[in-house]
Design a protein around this motif. Sequence first.
Motif, PDB file in Angstrom:
ATOM      1  N   GLU A 104      13.864  -4.052 -10.075  1.00  0.00           N
ATOM      2  CA  GLU A 104      13.968  -3.228  -8.875  1.00  0.00           C
ATOM      3  C   GLU A 104      12.633  -2.545  -8.565  1.00  0.00           C
ATOM      4  N   LEU A 105      12.010  -1.992  -9.628  1.00  0.00           N
ATOM      5  CA  LEU A 105      10.721  -1.327  -9.439  1.00  0.00           C
ATOM      6  C   LEU A 105       9.690  -2.332  -8.950  1.00  0.00           C
ATOM      7  N   ARG A 106       9.676  -3.514  -9.587  1.00  0.00           N
ATOM      8  CA  ARG A 106       8.677  -4.503  -9.204  1.00  0.00           C
ATOM      9  C   ARG A 106       8.873  -4.924  -7.750  1.00  0.00           C
ATOM     10  N   GLU A 107      10.122  -5.093  -7.385  1.00  0.00           N
ATOM     11  CA  GLU A 107      10.401  -5.507  -6.012  1.00  0.00           C
ATOM     12  C   GLU A 107       9.929  -4.449  -5.025  1.00  0.00           C
ATOM     13  N   ALA A 108      10.199  -3.182  -5.361  1.00  0.00           N
ATOM     14  CA  ALA A 108       9.796  -2.090  -4.476  1.00  0.00           C
ATOM     15  C   ALA A 108       8.271  -2.071  -4.316  1.00  0.00           C
ATOM     16  N   ILE A 109       7.573  -2.232  -5.441  1.00  0.00           N
ATOM     17  CA  ILE A 109       6.113  -2.176  -5.399  1.00  0.00           C
ATOM     18  C   ILE A 109       5.566  -3.356  -4.601  1.00  0.00           C
ATOM     19  N   MET A 110       6.115  -4.538  -4.882  1.00  0.00           N
ATOM     20  CA  MET A 110       5.628  -5.727  -4.190  1.00  0.00           C
ATOM     21  C   MET A 110       5.859  -5.621  -2.695  1.00  0.00           C
ATOM     22  N   ALA A 111       7.011  -5.064  -2.325  1.00  0.00           N
ATOM     23  CA  ALA A 111       7.311  -4.947  -0.905  1.00  0.00           C
ATOM     24  C   ALA A 111       6.287  -4.044  -0.228  1.00  0.00           C
ATOM     25  N   SER A 112       5.906  -2.927  -0.896  1.00  0.00           N
ATOM     26  CA  SER A 112       4.956  -2.045  -0.219  1.00  0.00           C
ATOM     27  C   SER A 112       3.557  -2.645  -0.212  1.00  0.00           C
ATOM     28  N   ILE A 113       3.229  -3.453  -1.248  1.00  0.00           N
ATOM     29  CA  ILE A 113       1.902  -4.081  -1.250  1.00  0.00           C
ATOM     30  C   ILE A 113       1.809  -5.082  -0.112  1.00  0.00           C
ATOM     31  N   ALA A 114       2.902  -5.847   0.072  1.00  0.00           N
ATOM     32  CA  ALA A 114       2.877  -6.894   1.091  1.00  0.00           C
ATOM     33  C   ALA A 114       2.585  -6.322   2.466  1.00  0.00           C
ATOM     34  N   GLN A 115       2.975  -5.056   2.676  1.00  0.00           N
ATOM     35  CA  GLN A 115       2.752  -4.459   3.990  1.00  0.00           C
ATOM     36  C   GLN A 115       1.317  -4.031   4.217  1.00  0.00           C
ATOM     37  N   THR A 116       0.562  -3.868   3.117  1.00  0.00           N
ATOM     38  CA  THR A 116      -0.799  -3.377   3.254  1.00  0.00           C
ATOM     39  C   THR A 116      -1.758  -4.388   2.678  1.00  0.00           C
TER      40      THR A 116
END
Lengths: 516, 156
Positions: free
Chosen positions: A497-509
């Motif tokens: 869950e943490l990894r997914e959250a982090i990856m999602a925010s990275i993908a946006q920037t």
Amino acid sequence: MQQAGGPEPVIADTGLEPKRTDPLSFAVRAVASLQNAIVPMIAVYFATNDEPWAFAAALGIGALIAALSAGGAYLTWRRLTYTVGAEDIRVESGILSRAARSVPYERIQDVSLEQSLIPRFFGLVQVKFETGAGGGEDLALSFLSEEEGERLREVIKARKQGVTAADPRSAAAEAEPEADVLFAMDQKRLFTFGIFEFSLAVFAVLAGAAQYADTFIGIELWDADLWGEWLDGPTSWIADLGPMAQIISALAGLLTLIVVGSVTGLIKTYLRDWDFRLERSEKGFRRRRGLLTKTDVVMPIHRVQAIKLGTGFLRRWFGWYGLKFVSLAQDSGSASHDVAPFGKISELGPIAQVAGFAIESDAGTKWHRGSRKYRVDSAIIELLFLAIIAAGVAAGLFFSEAASPAWAFLILALGGLLFARQLFLWRFDYNAVDSRFLFVKQGWLAPKLDVASRVKLQSAEIAQGPISRRRGYATLKLGLAGGALQIEGLPKVRALELREAIMASIAQTDFSELAG
Amino acid sequence: MTDTEDGLTPLHPNHVKVTRIVAFLFALPFVIGAIVLEVVDVLPFGVFVVPVVLVAAFLVIRVPLRRYHARGFDMAGDRLRVVRGILFRSDTVVPFGRIQHIDVNQGPLQRAYNIATLTVHTAGTHNASVHLPGLANEDALAMRETIRAHIKRDTM
């Protein structure tokens, strides 16, 4: 290759010519090299002790070494030039072989000015350009005059921001110190800090010196007979005193230890953090500190990758914390920059905020603990480890018959303590992720808090060993530029869950937008 | 055995062959040594040769296959995921936006079997470079182009 006499301008269009470091730096090197002459002088003096000309020989050797190193220093100075170009700064050096290094402005993480004692007398500074390359392979110019160092820094800061002024001198002139002081330590604060920096390192130094004495003077400190004689002999005054006096002398010893430790801490702190000032200038954070060796570091705000909030088990009860910034650049050998080593939370919060971080999560953020199975497993592993050692010791004692094998129970008891400690400490490890940051909190007596920006992380790895796979927990290892960040014993679901959250925010920037 | 079953792409089958050859070359000196010890007849027959050959066979035949099945990758949209390890499993995700530079390497053996290793480098201290071996050479090159197209500007 250029001749030492007439270096050609490397960048013709801006009319910038290669420059040499300050001529006085030659004097600094010469003075510093005198230190190297001392040992040979002493050696020669003692070697020729019997001769009447011993003193003259020692002086002669000293003069010879001084002359040689002064000559070397002169040549080095003469053959080193630097050029502040349109896109990079270049340094060419070398007496026989030549080396040219070019560092583009965009790759300079921060510029620091360092002044140790001898250059300070001459009004010189060492200018260091941190690029974040590993192994200390950065660029340093030693030494420039204080004004030149300051000017160079302003020029580089201006160039980095794309202000390609026709004449860098004007860029330097207009950049002015309207900086806000974010954090400073006055005398009282420094004194308190020094007391908390209690250190018994001096005893380690003394022990080292004793070892030295042991080898060279022949007093065998580790020889029990020597101490026995001291105690039993005519000077056996300690043993003659009553038990009361023995207690008093033990207390006096303890007191000495405390005084020495505090004084060491004070001296260390005063030397390092004298006149500590952290400012927010338009170019970023600027930190100045130091009593004998003064340093002046500038770090652009967007280079801050993560922040670390730490404390000590004693100072915590008085509300003192320290704040560090993690960035690719190094701070005199350590990976993170001390930006506020000793302050109250109310002072540190705003500093973190200036860097674009927070030390408190958004309201309503849920804090998670590690896996309960991890709690049990890690405690059992600690216990097992010591149990094996205990079994080995017991077997050894049993067969050698040196002592009762029952002594091994002491080790087992220690294992039990560690077991309990591990179970207990688990309660203090938390992690949380809010809209912008990842928080990792650890520790009981001296809790630490790491805050990483979600978008500034580089990669995420979920690692599992044979045990953790069966038991369903994992370690989340995060790639952080210039630091380490990992969370052990997360339930597998939480790690994903943490990894997914982090990856999602990275993908946006995209990364290029971060660099600014 | 894969607890991370979700849509991983397996590596090229030639990867097994290459790792087997490497394992074989590693085991060969030990097998020869064991045979020599048998020939000089210091201990009863089979004391050296039997266990050494068994271990070697396990390393050459079984282990590469298991490791092959444990490995996998996924190139989904904006990130590269690399999974590996039999006992110690690791599951790494690198977003394309954080990749600094990309390498495609081929050793002599890999060239003979037309496979390559893709390595992506990040600025992080941990996982500074993530390796993905056993890709068909064309795939590795294509993946490199895909990733490169995502990196707009590799500014640090």
